[in-house]
Design a protein around this motif. Sequence first.
Motif, PDB file in Angstrom:
ATOM      1  N   VAL A 106      -9.666  16.269   6.277  1.00 43.54           N
ATOM      2  CA  VAL A 106      -8.770  15.295   6.491  1.00 43.54           C
ATOM      3  C   VAL A 106      -9.372  13.897   6.343  1.00 43.54           C
ATOM      4  O   VAL A 106     -10.066  13.758   7.299  1.00 43.54           O
ATOM      5  CB  VAL A 106      -7.692  15.709   7.510  1.00 43.54           C
ATOM      6  N   TYR A 107      -8.892  13.134   5.443  1.00 39.62           N
ATOM      7  CA  TYR A 107      -9.266  11.900   5.435  1.00 39.62           C
ATOM      8  C   TYR A 107      -8.048  10.948   6.155  1.00 39.62           C
ATOM      9  O   TYR A 107      -6.961  10.993   5.655  1.00 39.62           O
ATOM     10  CB  TYR A 107      -9.426  11.298   4.096  1.00 39.62           C
ATOM     11  N   PHE A 108      -8.438  10.094   7.090  1.00 38.73           N
ATOM     12  CA  PHE A 108      -7.437   9.129   7.573  1.00 38.73           C
ATOM     13  C   PHE A 108      -8.210   7.995   7.876  1.00 38.73           C
ATOM     14  O   PHE A 108      -9.328   7.979   8.746  1.00 38.73           O
ATOM     15  CB  PHE A 108      -7.047   9.713   8.977  1.00 38.73           C
ATOM     16  N   ASN A 109      -7.550   6.784   7.562  1.00 37.67           N
ATOM     17  CA  ASN A 109      -8.243   5.509   7.790  1.00 37.67           C
ATOM     18  C   ASN A 109      -7.261   4.584   8.847  1.00 37.67           C
ATOM     19  O   ASN A 109      -6.074   4.401   8.269  1.00 37.67           O
ATOM     20  CB  ASN A 109      -8.299   4.828   6.278  1.00 37.67           C
ATOM     21  N   HIS A 110      -7.756   4.037   9.783  1.00 33.58           N
ATOM     22  CA  HIS A 110      -7.015   3.361  10.873  1.00 33.58           C
ATOM     23  C   HIS A 110      -6.627   2.196  10.046  1.00 33.58           C
ATOM     24  O   HIS A 110      -5.379   1.608  10.159  1.00 33.58           O
ATOM     25  CB  HIS A 110      -7.760   3.181  11.985  1.00 33.58           C
ATOM     26  N   ALA A 111      -7.757   1.256   9.320  1.00 37.17           N
ATOM     27  CA  ALA A 111      -7.390  -0.096   8.926  1.00 37.17           C
ATOM     28  C   ALA A 111      -6.170   0.126   7.784  1.00 37.17           C
ATOM     29  O   ALA A 111      -5.424  -0.755   7.872  1.00 37.17           O
ATOM     30  CB  ALA A 111      -8.689  -0.397   8.286  1.00 37.17           C
ATOM     31  N   GLN A 112      -6.237   1.255   6.938  1.00 34.40           N
ATOM     32  CA  GLN A 112      -5.162   1.191   5.895  1.00 34.40           C
ATOM     33  C   GLN A 112      -3.666   1.299   6.567  1.00 34.40           C
ATOM     34  O   GLN A 112      -2.742   0.800   6.105  1.00 34.40           O
ATOM     35  CB  GLN A 112      -5.410   2.346   5.313  1.00 34.40           C
ATOM     36  N   HIS A 113      -3.892   2.092   7.775  1.00 38.61           N
ATOM     37  CA  HIS A 113      -2.390   1.838   8.404  1.00 38.61           C
ATOM     38  C   HIS A 113      -2.119   0.937   9.261  1.00 38.61           C
ATOM     39  O   HIS A 113      -0.899   0.323   9.305  1.00 38.61           O
ATOM     40  CB  HIS A 113      -2.187   3.206   9.356  1.00 38.61           C
ATOM     41  N   VAL A 114      -3.077   0.427  10.173  1.00 38.10           N
ATOM     42  CA  VAL A 114      -2.824  -0.682  10.946  1.00 38.10           C
ATOM     43  C   VAL A 114      -2.639  -1.985  10.311  1.00 38.10           C
ATOM     44  O   VAL A 114      -2.020  -2.784  10.730  1.00 38.10           O
ATOM     45  CB  VAL A 114      -3.785  -0.778  12.048  1.00 38.10           C
ATOM     46  N   LYS A 115      -3.753  -2.500   9.351  1.00 30.42           N
ATOM     47  CA  LYS A 115      -3.673  -3.678   8.599  1.00 30.42           C
ATOM     48  C   LYS A 115      -2.945  -3.880   7.364  1.00 30.42           C
ATOM     49  O   LYS A 115      -1.825  -4.617   7.389  1.00 30.42           O
ATOM     50  CB  LYS A 115      -5.001  -4.017   8.385  1.00 30.42           C
ATOM     51  N   ALA A 116      -3.048  -2.968   6.697  1.00 32.14           N
ATOM     52  CA  ALA A 116      -2.192  -2.713   5.220  1.00 32.14           C
ATOM     53  C   ALA A 116      -0.970  -2.310   5.477  1.00 32.14           C
ATOM     54  O   ALA A 116       0.164  -2.959   5.014  1.00 32.14           O
ATOM     55  CB  ALA A 116      -3.135  -1.972   4.081  1.00 32.14           C
ATOM     56  N   GLY A 117      -0.677  -0.991   6.135  1.00 32.29           N
ATOM     57  CA  GLY A 117       0.520  -0.581   6.531  1.00 32.29           C
ATOM     58  C   GLY A 117       1.337  -1.247   7.736  1.00 32.29           C
ATOM     59  O   GLY A 117       2.617  -1.011   7.801  1.00 32.29           O
ATOM     60  N   GLN A 118       0.718  -1.845   8.492  1.00 34.42           N
ATOM     61  CA  GLN A 118       1.079  -2.732   9.499  1.00 34.42           C
ATOM     62  C   GLN A 118       2.043  -1.789  10.548  1.00 34.42           C
ATOM     63  O   GLN A 118       3.306  -2.073  11.052  1.00 34.42           O
ATOM     64  CB  GLN A 118       2.231  -3.727   9.210  1.00 34.42           C
ATOM     65  N   VAL A 163       7.553   0.653   3.523  1.00 35.29           N
ATOM     66  CA  VAL A 163       6.530   0.206   3.241  1.00 35.29           C
ATOM     67  C   VAL A 163       7.031  -1.515   3.399  1.00 35.29           C
ATOM     68  O   VAL A 163       8.014  -1.942   2.953  1.00 35.29           O
ATOM     69  CB  VAL A 163       5.651   0.343   1.832  1.00 35.29           C
ATOM     70  N   GLN A 164       5.996  -2.139   4.196  1.00 38.08           N
ATOM     71  CA  GLN A 164       6.406  -3.457   4.349  1.00 38.08           C
ATOM     72  C   GLN A 164       5.847  -4.242   3.212  1.00 38.08           C
ATOM     73  O   GLN A 164       4.773  -4.819   3.346  1.00 38.08           O
ATOM     74  CB  GLN A 164       5.864  -4.125   5.633  1.00 38.08           C
ATOM     75  N   PHE A 165       6.562  -4.658   2.271  1.00 39.32           N
ATOM     76  CA  PHE A 165       6.200  -5.523   1.009  1.00 39.32           C
ATOM     77  C   PHE A 165       6.083  -6.786   1.122  1.00 39.32           C
ATOM     78  O   PHE A 165       5.318  -7.516   0.622  1.00 39.32           O
ATOM     79  CB  PHE A 165       7.171  -4.995   0.020  1.00 39.32           C
ATOM     80  N   GLU A 166       7.031  -7.275   1.876  1.00 40.45           N
ATOM     81  CA  GLU A 166       7.253  -8.712   2.156  1.00 40.45           C
ATOM     82  C   GLU A 166       5.861  -9.467   2.626  1.00 40.45           C
ATOM     83  O   GLU A 166       5.621  -8.801   3.830  1.00 40.45           O
ATOM     84  CB  GLU A 166       8.449  -9.258   2.785  1.00 40.45           C
ATOM     85  N   ASP A 167       5.319 -10.565   2.244  1.00 42.39           N
ATOM     86  CA  ASP A 167       4.212 -11.232   2.811  1.00 42.39           C
ATOM     87  C   ASP A 167       2.945 -10.311   3.170  1.00 42.39           C
ATOM     88  O   ASP A 167       2.440 -10.421   3.845  1.00 42.39           O
ATOM     89  CB  ASP A 167       4.605 -11.721   4.156  1.00 42.39           C
ATOM     90  N   ASN A 168       2.952  -9.320   2.326  1.00 40.63           N
ATOM     91  CA  ASN A 168       1.848  -8.252   2.384  1.00 40.63           C
ATOM     92  C   ASN A 168       0.917  -8.177   1.096  1.00 40.63           C
ATOM     93  O   ASN A 168       1.353  -7.607   0.105  1.00 40.63           O
ATOM     94  CB  ASN A 168       2.244  -7.029   2.813  1.00 40.63           C
ATOM     95  N   LYS A 169       0.134  -8.877   0.924  1.00 45.74           N
ATOM     96  CA  LYS A 169      -0.719  -9.113  -0.344  1.00 45.74           C
ATOM     97  C   LYS A 169      -1.542  -7.799  -0.944  1.00 45.74           C
ATOM     98  O   LYS A 169      -1.709  -7.457  -1.857  1.00 45.74           O
ATOM     99  CB  LYS A 169      -1.986  -9.944  -0.010  1.00 45.74           C
ATOM    100  N   PHE A 170      -1.689  -6.892   0.460  1.00 45.14           N
ATOM    101  CA  PHE A 170      -2.116  -5.506  -0.176  1.00 45.14           C
ATOM    102  C   PHE A 170      -1.239  -4.797  -1.150  1.00 45.14           C
ATOM    103  O   PHE A 170      -1.759  -4.046  -2.123  1.00 45.14           O
ATOM    104  CB  PHE A 170      -2.294  -4.601   1.225  1.00 45.14           C
ATOM    105  N   TYR A 171       0.190  -5.233  -1.259  1.00 45.91           N
ATOM    106  CA  TYR A 171       0.940  -4.220  -1.979  1.00 45.91           C
ATOM    107  C   TYR A 171       1.280  -5.207  -3.347  1.00 45.91           C
ATOM    108  O   TYR A 171       2.357  -4.963  -3.848  1.00 45.91           O
ATOM    109  CB  TYR A 171       2.156  -3.922  -1.453  1.00 45.91           C
ATOM    110  N   SER A 172       0.577  -6.508  -3.646  1.00 48.14           N
ATOM    111  CA  SER A 172       1.259  -7.351  -4.578  1.00 48.14           C
ATOM    112  C   SER A 172       1.048  -6.761  -5.712  1.00 48.14           C
ATOM    113  O   SER A 172       1.346  -7.187  -6.798  1.00 48.14           O
ATOM    114  CB  SER A 172      -0.010  -8.500  -4.416  1.00 48.14           C
ATOM    115  N   ILE A 173       0.378  -5.383  -6.157  1.00 48.92           N
ATOM    116  CA  ILE A 173       0.032  -5.081  -7.558  1.00 48.92           C
ATOM    117  C   ILE A 173       1.168  -4.267  -7.886  1.00 48.92           C
ATOM    118  O   ILE A 173       1.338  -3.871  -8.842  1.00 48.92           O
ATOM    119  CB  ILE A 173      -1.408  -4.114  -7.476  1.00 48.92           C
ATOM    120  N   TYR A 174       2.065  -3.973  -7.061  1.00 43.42           N
ATOM    121  CA  TYR A 174       3.285  -3.052  -7.233  1.00 43.42           C
ATOM    122  C   TYR A 174       4.198  -4.166  -7.917  1.00 43.42           C
ATOM    123  O   TYR A 174       5.550  -4.395  -7.313  1.00 43.42           O
ATOM    124  CB  TYR A 174       3.741  -2.294  -6.023  1.00 43.42           C
ATOM    125  N   GLU A 175       4.239  -4.425  -9.107  1.00 44.15           N
ATOM    126  CA  GLU A 175       4.944  -5.521  -9.592  1.00 44.15           C
ATOM    127  C   GLU A 175       6.454  -5.084 -10.022  1.00 44.15           C
ATOM    128  O   GLU A 175       7.550  -5.741  -9.698  1.00 44.15           O
ATOM    129  CB  GLU A 175       4.536  -6.254 -10.832  1.00 44.15           C
TER     130      GLU A 175
END
Length: 408
Positions: free
Chosen positions: A319-331, A367-379
């Motif tokens: 199982v792959y789990f990344n804390h940064a992806q959840h804490v920083k990107a996913g908030q 997903v917290q899209f607002e003010d979150n550059k990580f999800y800017s590609i989902y136009e």
Amino acid sequence: MQRFTLILSLLTVLCFDQAAVAQDGKALFQQNCASCHAVHKDLTGPKLAGIEERVPDQKLLYAWIRNNQAVLATGNKYFTDLYAAWNKTAMNLFPNLTDEEIGAMITYINSVPAPGAAGETGAAGVQAKADESDNSLIFGVLTLILAIIVLVLLQVNANLKRLSDEKDGIPSYEPVPFYRNKAYIALFAVVLFIVGGYFTIQGAVGLGRSKDYQPEQPIYYSHKVHAGTNQINCLYCHGGAQEGKHANIPSLNTCMNCHMAINEYAGEKLYREDGTEVNGTEEIKKLYSYTGWDPDQKKYVNEPKPIEWVKIHNLPDHVYFNHAQHVKAGQVACQTCHGDIQNMGEVYQYSDLSMGWCINCHRETKVQFEDNKFYSIYEKFHSDLKSGKMDSVTVESIGGTECQKCHY
């Protein structure tokens, strides 16, 4: 065969009805509310204890939980003032929550004891998990009793029928002994197969899981004291959770940043889960013995040695789990997975960390899209949100339930 079918149906309903209708308010609370709210403490949003007293109109309260913006549009004074008091921060929308699910969450909120309540009995924190009692044994005993009653009633019915037949001159036959009755034997075999299969599957599914695992650590480290009372940010000690895959264990230097000056514990009494009192000052001395620090001379006098902390949260190697992806990107808030960590003494594993638990979270979490550059590609999603075509985007919508996301 009618008797056989009746007994089998009753046993099946009695065994599984409780699990089917039960609403897990705590799980719903953690999935939907814990990232912004605590029960007895303000977080990103206000504390939720006493919410029914503050909003006695249940219909209005449920409407606010589902769609706070719609309620604000009505000009309701209480919610307008609340919105302003919290810097006009809009709450997530939960249009899919049913009345039963909201009611289950409120029931859970009302059941959480206030901090320090257990201390009044002489063991602070010992009662923290008392509300999580397992009623499986009670349900099992009740099921067994009701099954016995059913069998007795069936036997009484058979005897009354035999007496009635004798009175009417209808010849009766010698009853087949219980142990030779094919219907009873078949019933016993089916019940044994169902019950045995259920527990076998549950045991197999639960292999490797360690929910509620709470080992005793080399030093009694209280998150309630550090993260709760002293408001130390989780990322101060576990910086890796924001920048990398793992939430690292803090180094001894991180501990000594504070404990060079703090060599005595003067807070409220500490207790282990079994009710024994913990001497906080002695636990600080244990830290000094590991670091080699002499509090009297104010310097290190011995070679340091590592603290052998016992790991609590474990995932399978595949199982792959990344804390940064959840804490920083996913908030995602720490409490979402780790529970009410700021009120724990010795930490225990709050969630079962199963695949189903993760999948359900990805299906329901917005997903917290607002003010979150990580999800800017989902136009497309950004465009649909602005146009009102969709009100939110879940993790599942951006591929969060694809197998290769966690297994590759």
